[in-house]
Write an enzyme that holds these catalytic residues in place. Structure first.
Site, mmCIF file in Angstrom:
data_model
loop_
_atom_site.group_PDB
_atom_site.id
_atom_site.type_symbol
_atom_site.label_atom_id
_atom_site.label_comp_id
_atom_site.label_asym_id
_atom_site.label_seq_id
_atom_site.Cartn_x
_atom_site.Cartn_y
_atom_site.Cartn_z
ATOM 1 N N GLY A 16 0.812 -1.215 0.000
ATOM 2 C CA GLY A 16 0.000 0.000 0.000
ATOM 3 C C GLY A 16 0.838 1.254 0.000
ATOM 4 O O GLY A 16 0.542 2.218 -0.729
ATOM 5 N N TYR A 166 -8.053 -17.151 4.916
ATOM 6 C CA TYR A 166 -7.463 -16.115 4.071
ATOM 7 C C TYR A 166 -7.821 -16.370 2.603
ATOM 8 O O TYR A 166 -8.222 -15.450 1.878
ATOM 9 C CB TYR A 166 -5.945 -16.093 4.245
#
Length: 282
Positions: A16, A166
């Protein structure tokens, strides 16, 4: 990207942060979202170190809380009248089942529900800013996902497997992209998902068991965070994907998802259940 506004979740570290840096370097105004004020300020300073004229903003949000997600959307719209790119990047993987303040399994809540809600809340400003893009960071881990999760979204049955949960959440990311693409038809907003590669970041180090040790052992063979951000940046900014929607990308190329991720029926079932859980219209 001059004049464009981008919002990146999970932007205070790893993929990010590098995505935010690259978009800032292209001239975009980049809003970095993270949950920790200290890490957020450090991320702003780090981007400015390499991009001195970067146009940056920091907005705090804890994606384990739907209330916090709503505040993020409200705060963003109070500050900005346009949104050209929503990059749903934040991700979580745990070894043990944890429950959010809203009562949801934490991995599913963070990786899918938070971004489902955030996208919904910002959809009007995205449409008004068109052409605009929604980019969802998924994973090849989605191939571990099973459609059984549609009947057990909270991972309450059987033993808890962090990798399986996940994988389910990453499958949800791609199915969400599929459902969103259908709802965006006729607008100037596109949506795509991606696998960033196996990236050497802090991801997985918040685990308490074997996952943390496996991540450390594999680190020398992983991509850098900068390398892992390339496909995200490509989908956010490249003219090559103008008008392309509902696709899954690896290394900035269209790739084939798992069979489970290609199911329109599963995408619609997930959408309805996600809308119910987040309290938004289907």
């Amino acid at each position: 990207m001059e004049g464009k506004v981008c919002l990146v979740t999970g932007a205070t570290s790893g993929i990010g942060l590098e995505t935010a840096r690259a978009l800032a370097r292209q001239g975009a105004t980049v809003v970095l979202s993270g949950r920790d004020p200290g890490r957020g300020e450090a991320a702003l300073a780090e981007v400015r170190r390499t991009v001195p004229d970067a146009k940056l903003d920091l907005m705090l949000a804890d994606l384990t809380s739907l209330g916090s997600v709503r505040k993020l959307a409200q705060g963003f719209q109070a500050r900005y009248s346009r949104l050209d790119v929503l990059l749903n990047n934040a991700g979580l993987m745990l070894d043990r089942r944890k429950v959010t303040p809203d009562g949801f399994e934490a991995t599913f809540a963070t990786n899918h529900l938070a971004h489902f809600l955030l996208t919904h809340l910002l959809l009007d400003v995205l449409k008004a800013s068109g052409p605009a893009r929604v980019v969802n960071v998924a994973s090849e881990g989605h191939r571990m996902g099973s459609l059984d999760f549609l009947d057990d979204l909270q991972a309450e049955r059987g033993g808890y497997s962090g990798m399986r949960v996940y994988g389910n959440s990453k499958l949800a990311n791609i199915l969400f992209t599929r459902g969103l693409k259908r709802r965006l038809e006729g607008t100037k907003v596109t949506t795509n998902s991606l696998h960033p590669g196996v990236v050497r970041t802090g991801f997985g180090l918040n685990s308490e068991g074997i996952t943390k040790h496996l991540v450390k052992l594999a680190a020398p063979f992983m991509l850098s965070a900068e390398g892992g951000a390339r496909t995200s940046v490509f989908l956010a900014s490249s003219p090559e994907v103008e008008g392309v929607s509902g696709r899954y990308f690896i290394k900035s190329k269209v790739a084939r998802e798992s069979k489970a991720a290609q199911s329109d029926e599963a995408a619609e079932t997930l959408w309805r259940k996600s809308a119910e859980l987040t309290g938004v219209g289907a």
